[in-house]
Design a protein around this motif. Structure first.
Motif, PDB file in Angstrom:
ATOM      1  N   UNK A 115       0.825  -1.207   0.000  1.00  0.00           N
ATOM      2  CA  UNK A 115       0.000   0.000   0.000  1.00  0.00           C
ATOM      3  C   UNK A 115       0.860   1.259   0.000  1.00  0.00           C
ATOM      4  N   UNK A 116       1.972   1.226   0.746  1.00  0.00           N
ATOM      5  CA  UNK A 116       2.797   2.433   0.753  1.00  0.00           C
ATOM      6  C   UNK A 116       3.477   2.605  -0.604  1.00  0.00           C
ATOM      7  N   UNK A 117       3.747   1.503  -1.298  1.00  0.00           N
ATOM      8  CA  UNK A 117       4.343   1.625  -2.627  1.00  0.00           C
ATOM      9  C   UNK A 117       3.348   2.175  -3.637  1.00  0.00           C
ATOM     10  N   UNK A 118       2.070   2.035  -3.340  1.00  0.00           N
ATOM     11  CA  UNK A 118       1.048   2.564  -4.243  1.00  0.00           C
ATOM     12  C   UNK A 118       1.216   4.074  -4.430  1.00  0.00           C
ATOM     13  N   UNK A 119       1.815   4.712  -3.416  1.00  0.00           N
ATOM     14  CA  UNK A 119       2.045   6.158  -3.492  1.00  0.00           C
ATOM     15  C   UNK A 119       2.854   6.545  -4.720  1.00  0.00           C
ATOM     16  N   UNK A 120       3.626   5.599  -5.271  1.00  0.00           N
ATOM     17  CA  UNK A 120       4.413   5.902  -6.470  1.00  0.00           C
ATOM     18  C   UNK A 120       3.531   6.414  -7.601  1.00  0.00           C
ATOM     19  N   UNK A 121       2.249   6.022  -7.577  1.00  0.00           N
ATOM     20  CA  UNK A 121       1.363   6.440  -8.655  1.00  0.00           C
ATOM     21  C   UNK A 121       0.829   7.860  -8.481  1.00  0.00           C
ATOM     22  N   UNK A 122       0.947   8.415  -7.282  1.00  0.00           N
ATOM     23  CA  UNK A 122       0.397   9.770  -7.139  1.00  0.00           C
ATOM     24  C   UNK A 122       1.305  10.770  -6.428  1.00  0.00           C
ATOM     25  N   UNK A 123       2.518  10.364  -6.059  1.00  0.00           N
ATOM     26  CA  UNK A 123       3.418  11.367  -5.487  1.00  0.00           C
ATOM     27  C   UNK A 123       4.792  11.256  -6.131  1.00  0.00           C
ATOM     28  N   UNK A 124       5.453  12.401  -6.191  1.00  0.00           N
ATOM     29  CA  UNK A 124       6.832  12.402  -6.660  1.00  0.00           C
ATOM     30  C   UNK A 124       6.960  12.489  -8.172  1.00  0.00           C
ATOM     31  N   UNK A 125       8.219  12.634  -8.610  1.00  0.00           N
ATOM     32  CA  UNK A 125       8.503  12.825 -10.027  1.00  0.00           C
ATOM     33  C   UNK A 125       8.088  11.630 -10.865  1.00  0.00           C
ATOM     34  N   UNK A 126       8.254  10.435 -10.298  1.00  0.00           N
ATOM     35  CA  UNK A 126       7.989   9.247 -11.110  1.00  0.00           C
ATOM     36  C   UNK A 126       6.509   9.093 -11.384  1.00  0.00           C
ATOM     37  N   UNK A 127       5.658   9.666 -10.501  1.00  0.00           N
ATOM     38  CA  UNK A 127       4.226   9.683 -10.788  1.00  0.00           C
ATOM     39  C   UNK A 127       3.982  10.521 -12.040  1.00  0.00           C
ATOM     40  N   UNK A 128       4.734  11.622 -12.176  1.00  0.00           N
ATOM     41  CA  UNK A 128       4.637  12.448 -13.375  1.00  0.00           C
ATOM     42  C   UNK A 128       5.017  11.657 -14.615  1.00  0.00           C
ATOM     43  N   UNK A 129       6.121  10.919 -14.515  1.00  0.00           N
ATOM     44  CA  UNK A 129       6.554  10.099 -15.648  1.00  0.00           C
ATOM     45  C   UNK A 129       5.454   9.112 -16.009  1.00  0.00           C
ATOM     46  N   UNK A 130       4.812   8.557 -14.980  1.00  0.00           N
ATOM     47  CA  UNK A 130       3.772   7.568 -15.247  1.00  0.00           C
ATOM     48  C   UNK A 130       2.582   8.208 -15.959  1.00  0.00           C
ATOM     49  N   UNK A 131       2.061   9.305 -15.375  1.00  0.00           N
ATOM     50  CA  UNK A 131       0.825   9.857 -15.941  1.00  0.00           C
ATOM     51  C   UNK A 131       1.051  10.548 -17.275  1.00  0.00           C
ATOM     52  N   UNK A 132       2.152  11.318 -17.381  1.00  0.00           N
ATOM     53  CA  UNK A 132       2.395  12.018 -18.641  1.00  0.00           C
ATOM     54  C   UNK A 132       2.981  11.058 -19.682  1.00  0.00           C
ATOM     55  N   UNK A 133       4.027  10.310 -19.270  1.00  0.00           N
ATOM     56  CA  UNK A 133       4.734   9.467 -20.230  1.00  0.00           C
ATOM     57  C   UNK A 133       3.958   8.219 -20.600  1.00  0.00           C
ATOM     58  N   UNK A 134       3.615   7.417 -19.592  1.00  0.00           N
ATOM     59  CA  UNK A 134       3.008   6.116 -19.876  1.00  0.00           C
ATOM     60  C   UNK A 134       1.557   6.279 -20.317  1.00  0.00           C
ATOM     61  N   UNK A 135       0.777   7.019 -19.507  1.00  0.00           N
ATOM     62  CA  UNK A 135      -0.655   7.116 -19.814  1.00  0.00           C
ATOM     63  C   UNK A 135      -0.908   8.129 -20.930  1.00  0.00           C
ATOM     64  N   UNK A 136      -0.348   9.345 -20.761  1.00  0.00           N
ATOM     65  CA  UNK A 136      -0.625  10.407 -21.724  1.00  0.00           C
ATOM     66  C   UNK A 136      -0.058  10.115 -23.095  1.00  0.00           C
ATOM     67  N   UNK A 137       1.269   9.987 -23.149  1.00  0.00           N
ATOM     68  CA  UNK A 137       1.915   9.809 -24.451  1.00  0.00           C
ATOM     69  C   UNK A 137       1.722   8.382 -24.972  1.00  0.00           C
ATOM     70  N   UNK A 138       1.790   7.413 -24.058  1.00  0.00           N
ATOM     71  CA  UNK A 138       1.750   6.022 -24.495  1.00  0.00           C
ATOM     72  C   UNK A 138       0.367   5.535 -24.914  1.00  0.00           C
ATOM     73  N   UNK A 139      -0.666   5.948 -24.178  1.00  0.00           N
ATOM     74  CA  UNK A 139      -2.004   5.417 -24.479  1.00  0.00           C
ATOM     75  C   UNK A 139      -2.953   6.457 -25.081  1.00  0.00           C
ATOM     76  N   UNK A 140      -3.056   7.609 -24.416  1.00  0.00           N
ATOM     77  CA  UNK A 140      -4.077   8.573 -24.844  1.00  0.00           C
ATOM     78  C   UNK A 140      -3.722   9.184 -26.197  1.00  0.00           C
ATOM     79  N   UNK A 141      -2.447   9.569 -26.369  1.00  0.00           N
ATOM     80  CA  UNK A 141      -2.070  10.238 -27.618  1.00  0.00           C
ATOM     81  C   UNK A 141      -2.338   9.371 -28.859  1.00  0.00           C
TER      82      UNK A 141
END
Ligand code: SF4
Ligand code: SF4
Lengths: 234, 315
Positions: free
Chosen positions: B243-269
């Motif tokens: 559960x504490x590792x789940x924070x990776x999805x919503x805090x810190x720089x790597x959350x940005x990489x996930x949402x912008x890079x993986x989700x935004x550029x990888x799937x939505x675009x």
């Protein structure tokens, strides 16, 4: 002549098939513990450790580690050291009891570092069962460092290979001496011996004292035991 | 009494596996993914000619796996120790098994690339010394291709198994990781091979091969999204460490990489490029390159996120 050839072919086949069959056997064999083998354990008594760092210095010297490195760390958990912030209460001056924890390889019975090492450099010594390194085999891939749940391995900057605490297996134990840290501790905070030998001091100690293992949830069965300071109301 | 004492320090001082490993995982994924798809199409449609897509996939695969090996070697503390991995084996180790697979995979990829590129090799006089070799080994082509298909899938999956063995990191130590890496390897590999096929080997934008690829793309992407969702959910509903590792999805720089890079550029675009634009644009070469690049960037971000966020959120 023809007999010779026949034999050669037979040997070749034997060699080839053992190459195929041997790994099958190896991968299914579980590490077994036979009772007449020693099981070396180390006990760290937190009640006695004052954080002087003698153990670290002794380790560094004995094992020829690069300047300032040793195979163990002392984590200060609480208590005032002049000029430093107490990690427990956050003040520079406090009455918290001094608490240290020894951080080092836990000598797991079920060691992930040994399992993952691609070259067998991180291995278990056959005679003593101690997890140690064959530096001449290590490729420096750092798989073991990621796999160790205790973050107890490091790359030795001088040799470029991985390193871990092996109870001074090659530097002291082989000569019948105690590990350097145990020998150097003036406060008897470290106790070392064979837990499979019922007459050894460690076995007796472990029988009467409550000790704990670090992060038992990983299921690695560490051989390091800790006697924590247990006091109500700190 | 367990749990009354803990330590939080470590001796390794930082991240054991830094970005070159993420780049290696990325290249190995593309290499395995591109070839798996190309060979799958080849067997499925019983092709016997060297299609532009097969050439592109072979070339992509050979180049990326070579670059990947360079990353791998230079991440060793001393690259000169590389030979030790090739000489000593421990079959309990995923890495060792992977090395065995790569030992077979790399030469076989080189071989099937030779076959696929025969016409090109004929055109370049400097490479004519390869022609007798091709001639001699021609009988091996079909078995080599079958073996490579299996090995390519294994290489994709092995990169996932390799890191999922690290029990200290809840994000990495999950059983969906190999499946996720296979799916993302397939989609990015197909994307790269497609771009190379169109750009270098003059594949038509709407050839039958390309149609099959377009059809396969969306289900693979759906699988990827599903696997990421499974990974996130297992952390969200797991034990305290997870559960504490789940924070990776919503805090810190790597959350940005996930949402912008993986989700935004990888799937939505790519979805937007294909479904929210005019038909004329979404069927153009430009759209193909753009969505291809998106898939590649998304995949690289995924590897970086898993490796870095994974190692940062240790238990
Ligand atoms: S503590 Fe780490 S280095 Fe020591 S035996 Fe266990 S896994 Fe290996
Ligand atoms: S760094 Fe050395 S000891 Fe550690 S896993 Fe790699 S080869 Fe084995």
């Amino acid at each position: 002549m023809s007999e010779n050839l026949e034999r050669r072919r037979f040997l070749k086949c034997l060699g080839a098939s053992s190459l195929i069959i041997a790994p099958l056997g190896c991968s299914s064999v579980k590490e077994e513990e036979s009772s007449n083998k020693p099981h070396y354990v180390m006990v760290f008594d937190q009640n006695k450790c004052i954080g002087c760092g003698d153990c670290k210095d002794a380790c560094n010297k004995t094992n020829n580690l690069p300047e300032g490195k040793s195979r163990l760390l002392l984590e200060q958990q609480s208590g005032g050291v002049a000029g430093e912030i107490c990690p427990h209460c956050g003040k520079t001056e406090c009455d918290c009891e001094r608490k240290y924890v020894r951080v080092s390889c836990q000598q797991c019975k079920n060691a992930p570092c040994v399992t993952v090492c691609p070259t067998g450099a991180a291995h278990r010594d056959e005679k003593t069962g101690i997890v140690t390194m064959d530096a001449s085999k290590c490729a420096g891939c750092k798989y073991c460092i990621g796999a160790c749940p205790y973050d107890a391995r490091f790359i030795n900057k001088e040799t470029d290979v991985a390193d871990n605490c092996d109870f001074c297996l090659n530097t002291k134990l082989s000569k019948g001496e105690l590990p350097a840290c145990v020998e150097s501790c003036r406060h008897d905070a470290l106790i070392f011996g064979d837990a499979n030998d019922p007459t050894s001091y460690v076995s007796k100690l472990l029988r009467v004292k409550d000790s704990v293992r670090m992060k038992p949830g990983f299921g690695t069965e560490p051989s390091l035991r800790y006697i924590p300071i247990v006091k109500v109301g700190v | 009494m367990d749990g009354s004492i803990e330590f939080t320090m470590g001796l390794s001082q930082g991240i054991a596996w830094p970005w070159p490993i993420a780049v290696y995982l990325f290249f190995a994924g593309i290499s395995g993914g591109a070839l798996s798809i190309a060979l799958f199409i080849r067997f499925f449609k019983k092709q016997t000619t060297n299609t532009p897509f097969l050439k592109a996939a072979c070339l992509t695969s050979l180049v990326t796996i070579s670059l990947g090996m360079i990353c791998l070697v230079f991440d060793l503390t001393n690259p000169l120790f590389f030979w030790r991995i090739l000489v000593f084996y421990n079959l309990n180790s995923v890495m060792s098994v992977g090395v065995l697979a790569l030992n077979a995979y790399i030469p076989l990829v080189a071989l099937i690339t030779l076959f696929a590129m025969e016409d090109e090799i004929k055109r370049i006089p400097a490479l004519s010394f390869l022609l007798p070799i091709i001639e001699k080994l021609r009988c091996l082509r079909s078995p080599a291709e079958k073996a490579v298909l299996v090995l390519a899938m294994s290489v994709c999956a092995y990169t996932g198994f390799l890191i999922s063995a690290l029990i200290r990191f809840p994000i990495i130590n999950t059983s969906v990781l190999p499946a996720l890496f296979v799916a993302s390897g397939l989609s990015a590999g197909a994307a790269v091979a497609k771009m190379v096929a169109v750009g270098v080997f003059k594949e038509e934008l709407h050839s039958p091969d390309m149609k099959v690829l377009h059809g396969a793309e969306w289900p693979i992407m759906a699988a990827e999204i599903l696997f990421i969702f499974m990974l996130a959910m297992s952390l969200f509903s797991g034990n305290a460490g997870m559960q504490s590792a789940f924070a990776a999805f919503h805090t810190g720089n790597w959350a940005g990489v996930f949402w912008i890079g993986v989700v935004g550029i990888g799937f939505v675009a790519p979805l937007l490029l294909n479904f929210a634009t005019s038909k004329a644009f979404s069927h153009s070469a430009k759209a193909l390159y753009m969505s291809g690049m998106c898939a590649v960037v998304g995949m690289m971000c995924l590897r970086l996120f898993i490796l870095y966020a994974g190692q940062n959120f240790a238990v």
